[in-house]
Design a protein around this motif. Structure first.
Motif, mmCIF file in Angstrom:
data_model
loop_
_atom_site.group_PDB
_atom_site.id
_atom_site.type_symbol
_atom_site.label_atom_id
_atom_site.label_comp_id
_atom_site.label_asym_id
_atom_site.label_seq_id
_atom_site.Cartn_x
_atom_site.Cartn_y
_atom_site.Cartn_z
ATOM 1 N N VAL A 48 -18.812 52.095 -19.741
ATOM 2 C CA VAL A 48 -19.943 51.549 -19.084
ATOM 3 C C VAL A 48 -20.654 52.712 -18.420
ATOM 4 N N VAL A 49 -19.795 53.779 -18.012
ATOM 5 C CA VAL A 49 -20.682 55.154 -17.503
ATOM 6 C C VAL A 49 -21.474 55.929 -18.673
ATOM 7 N N GLN A 50 -20.777 55.987 -19.726
ATOM 8 C CA GLN A 50 -21.523 56.699 -20.908
ATOM 9 C C GLN A 50 -22.686 55.750 -21.086
ATOM 10 N N GLY A 51 -22.597 54.624 -21.206
ATOM 11 C CA GLY A 51 -23.820 53.639 -21.602
ATOM 12 C C GLY A 51 -24.881 53.868 -20.800
ATOM 13 N N ILE A 52 -24.659 54.032 -19.371
ATOM 14 C CA ILE A 52 -25.824 54.311 -18.361
ATOM 15 C C ILE A 52 -26.618 55.691 -18.647
ATOM 16 N N GLY A 53 -25.508 56.763 -18.970
ATOM 17 C CA GLY A 53 -26.246 57.807 -19.445
ATOM 18 C C GLY A 53 -26.901 57.871 -20.802
ATOM 19 N N VAL A 54 -26.486 57.153 -21.776
ATOM 20 C CA VAL A 54 -27.121 56.915 -23.001
ATOM 21 C C VAL A 54 -28.459 56.022 -22.792
ATOM 22 N N GLY A 55 -28.510 55.147 -22.095
ATOM 23 C CA GLY A 55 -29.757 54.479 -21.668
ATOM 24 C C GLY A 55 -30.859 55.251 -21.016
ATOM 25 N N GLY A 56 -30.378 56.325 -20.365
ATOM 26 C CA GLY A 56 -31.484 57.189 -19.877
ATOM 27 C C GLY A 56 -31.883 57.970 -20.772
ATOM 28 N N LEU A 57 -30.978 58.563 -21.811
ATOM 29 C CA LEU A 57 -31.540 59.612 -22.629
ATOM 30 C C LEU A 57 -32.175 59.013 -23.722
ATOM 31 N N THR A 58 -32.071 57.824 -24.198
ATOM 32 C CA THR A 58 -32.861 57.122 -25.219
ATOM 33 C C THR A 58 -34.297 56.813 -24.757
ATOM 34 N N ALA A 59 -34.117 56.301 -23.422
ATOM 35 C CA ALA A 59 -35.260 56.020 -23.016
ATOM 36 C C ALA A 59 -36.306 57.228 -22.515
ATOM 37 N N LEU A 60 -35.778 58.266 -21.900
ATOM 38 C CA LEU A 60 -36.315 59.347 -21.683
ATOM 39 C C LEU A 60 -36.874 60.375 -22.691
ATOM 40 N N SER A 61 -36.235 60.219 -23.875
ATOM 41 C CA SER A 61 -36.499 60.971 -25.008
ATOM 42 C C SER A 61 -37.888 60.426 -25.516
ATOM 43 N N GLN A 62 -38.165 59.239 -25.581
ATOM 44 C CA GLN A 62 -39.642 58.783 -25.968
ATOM 45 C C GLN A 62 -40.679 59.155 -24.967
ATOM 46 N N ILE A 63 -40.443 59.042 -23.800
ATOM 47 C CA ILE A 63 -41.276 59.197 -22.695
ATOM 48 C C ILE A 63 -41.711 60.626 -22.584
ATOM 49 N N ILE A 64 -40.661 61.458 -22.487
ATOM 50 C CA ILE A 64 -40.900 62.974 -22.446
ATOM 51 C C ILE A 64 -41.762 63.392 -23.781
ATOM 52 N N LEU A 65 -41.468 62.862 -24.750
ATOM 53 C CA LEU A 65 -42.290 63.072 -26.074
ATOM 54 C C LEU A 65 -43.708 62.748 -25.820
ATOM 55 N N ALA A 66 -43.835 61.432 -25.118
ATOM 56 C CA ALA A 66 -45.234 61.067 -25.044
ATOM 57 C C ALA A 66 -46.103 61.944 -24.144
ATOM 58 N N ALA A 67 -45.262 62.326 -23.127
ATOM 59 C CA ALA A 67 -46.060 63.047 -22.078
ATOM 60 C C ALA A 67 -46.050 64.612 -22.513
ATOM 61 N N MET A 68 -45.534 65.123 -23.344
ATOM 62 C CA MET A 68 -46.047 66.474 -24.145
ATOM 63 C C MET A 68 -47.134 66.414 -25.218
ATOM 64 N N ILE A 69 -47.165 65.386 -25.833
ATOM 65 C CA ILE A 69 -47.951 65.552 -27.110
ATOM 66 C C ILE A 69 -48.828 64.150 -27.414
ATOM 67 N N ALA A 70 -50.007 64.535 -27.657
ATOM 68 C CA ALA A 70 -51.068 63.257 -27.750
ATOM 69 C C ALA A 70 -50.434 62.282 -29.047
#
Length: 531
Positions: free
Chosen positions: A125-147
């Protein structure tokens, strides 16, 4: 001197946010840590699949524990994804992705030390919380950096990493489990050093503008969506095993999930900073992309979870070989996600890839629905490659077309919404299709044993666990292999309509030209860059 640094920081932030592009080297340096974090996050979800029989045996667990080791991580990942996305719109994205990595490392280390199945499930369950953050934030940070116009190229890298981790995880897990001096506990430890390296790389290379806003987290919305999703997944997990699909438990749990969902929608309609802004769904592209992601999730996880069972139980391969034999799917996903991203960057056109991906995924699953225990492997390899090509064209591009439609302030919520629906589809799909497969295998075994006669049934002994094929007499072993081969084939066949629905939905998504800048306004940026 006191004012020089902030002023410089302001100029740098505004220069970045005004659309001045980062160089390819700067992007790749920042992206390297992100990709590494994404890799270990997805790896944690898939690496245990080929090791689970040994893990559950060593920890003294039963069939319900076997199911929950997988479901617990999917459940917490799905339930927390929208919250991570919303937090990304309110706090430093860099800080959040580092927190997600730390949560993942903590869960992984303790999971490797587990002494019983209850402890392991809690750690998942704890791993899943971290994984949820990494999968969501990877897309978001990519979008923040690149047009958006340039993002396709880099989304392809993200998709390729996702592909390798998703399908390569079972291979690595099999190798670790089969290696005597390692053992299954290293399935949890192996990602830790990579996560720590990712943490260091992100600290050194990732510099993003921080949004200055009043922070109001919709904790009530987070609670109700988590509760609604959790109750729904618990129902799907146990339906057909602990109770019938049509029973009072089903009525209570499905009704409770619907009620919790309705309360969530009511709260979101009134919240100042909703977890999932309902106004986003007024945009047809976002609504259709989220719907397609739900169906793609079913197809994607069906194509990864059940292959290991097919190769180990229907074809009696080792955990290591069952991973090797799925390489055609890795190759298809890797090639299509990378190539489509590069071409989208050059042309700015993405819809054709979505539509083609849906057609290929549906076709691949339909073809896989014909497999049996004795099907020629080269046939299966082609079918897996077709499925991989289709999924590679769809996964990242559904996020891309959504990000292209929203304002910077909604980027996190919109990106995580698409990811949430994909994870939800996968979690429900794995649980429901797993239950269907168990019933189909049971029916096929009964039919096969009936043909062999009453002595065959007696030779099977007692217990409904996973059989050890090497200990079964030849005729009964053939019956079992045939049953599992046919059962997994049925699962793929039942998954095909969901991929077909994803294909049909993409036909109605209107193609909008990709933007050539990140559209972040200077007044949304503070006078310093996150260090």
């Amino acid at each position: 001197m006191a004012t020089t640094a902030p002023a410089t920081g302001a100029r740098e932030a505004r220069a970045d946010s005004s659309g001045a592009p980062m160089t390819h080297r700067q992007i790749m340096e920042a992206l390297s840590g992100l990709l590494l974090g994404m890799f270990v996050a997805i790896l944690s979800s898939t690496i245990v699949s080929n090791a689970l029989p040994q893990i559950i045996t060593d920890l003294g667990g039963g069939q319900s524990a076997y199911t929950w080791v997988v479901t617990a991580a999917l459940l917490s990942m799905t339930a927390t994804t929208p919250l991570w996305g919303k937090l990304a719109d309110l706090f430093s994205k860099k800080l959040l992705v580092q927190i997600a990595l730390i949560i993942y490392v903590a869960g992984s280390v303790v999971a490797g030390l587990s002494q019983n199945t209850g402890m392991l499930i809690a750690c998942r369950v704890v791993q899943g919380i971290g994984v949820g953050g990494l999968t969501a934030l990877s897309q978001i940070i990519l979008a923040a950096m690149i047009a958006p116009r340039e993002r396709g190229r880099y989304s392809g890298y993200l998709g390729a990493v996702f592909a390798v981790a998703t399908v390569g995880g079972p291979l690595l897990g099999g190798v670790i489990t089969d290696t005597e001096w390692l053992g299954w506990r290293w399935c949890f430890y192996v990602g830790v050093p990579f996560a720590l390296i990712a943490l260091f790389v992100l600290q050194k290379t990732l510099k993003l503008p921080v949004v200055k806003r009043q922070v109001k987290v919709d904790w009530a919305g987070a609670f109700f969506i988590s509760a609604a999703v959790s109750l729904l997944l618990i129902w799907v997990t146990f339906a057909g095993d602990k109770y019938d699909w049509m029973s009072w438990q089903t009525v209570a749990m499905v009704g409770g999930s619907v009620l919790l969902g309705a309360l969530f929608l009511l709260i979101e309609s009134r919240a100042a900073e909703p977890i999932i802004p309902l106004r986003l769904f007024r945009n047809r592209t976002i609504t259709l992309a989220s719907t397609a992601s739900l169906f793609v999730g079913v197809a994607m996880f069906a194509g990864t979870v059940f292959f290991s069972q097919y190769f180990q139980l229907a074809r009696n391969e080792s955990p290591t070989m069952s991973g090797v034999l799925t390489i055609p799917m890795i190759g298809g996903l890797f090639v299509s996600s990378t190539v489509s991203g590069m071409i989208i960057t050059k042309t700015g056109r993405w819809k054709a890839w979505l539509v083609s991906g849906g057609a290929l995924a549906a076709g691949g699953l339909g073809l896989l629905g014909t497999i049996r225990y004795d099907t020629e492997y080269w046939h299966i390899a082609i079918f897996m490659a077709v499925l991989g090509l289709g999924l590679g064209m769809m996964m990242q591009n559904l996020v891309l077309c959504t990000q292209n439609q929203v304002a910077p302030s909604d980027l996190g919520a919109a990106s995580s919404t698409v990811t949430f629906f994909r994870s939800l589809g996968g979690a429900i799909g794995v649980s429901a299709l797993g239950a269907i497969m168990a019933h189909r295998v049971t029916d096929y075994v009964k039919d096969g044993l009936t043909e062999l006669g009453p002595k065959a049934a007696a030779a099977m002994g007692q217990g409904g666990g996973i059989p050890d094929m090497d200990k079964l007499p030849a005729p009964i072993r053939t019956v079992m292999e045939s049953a599992y081969g046919h059962g997994v084939g049925d699962v793929f066949l039942y998954s095909a309509p969901f991929a077909l629905l994803a294909f049909l939905v993409t036909l109605f998504i209107k193609e909008v030209a990709l933007k050539s800048n990140t559209t972040v306004k200077a007044d949304e940026v503070t006078d310093k860059v996150a260090k």
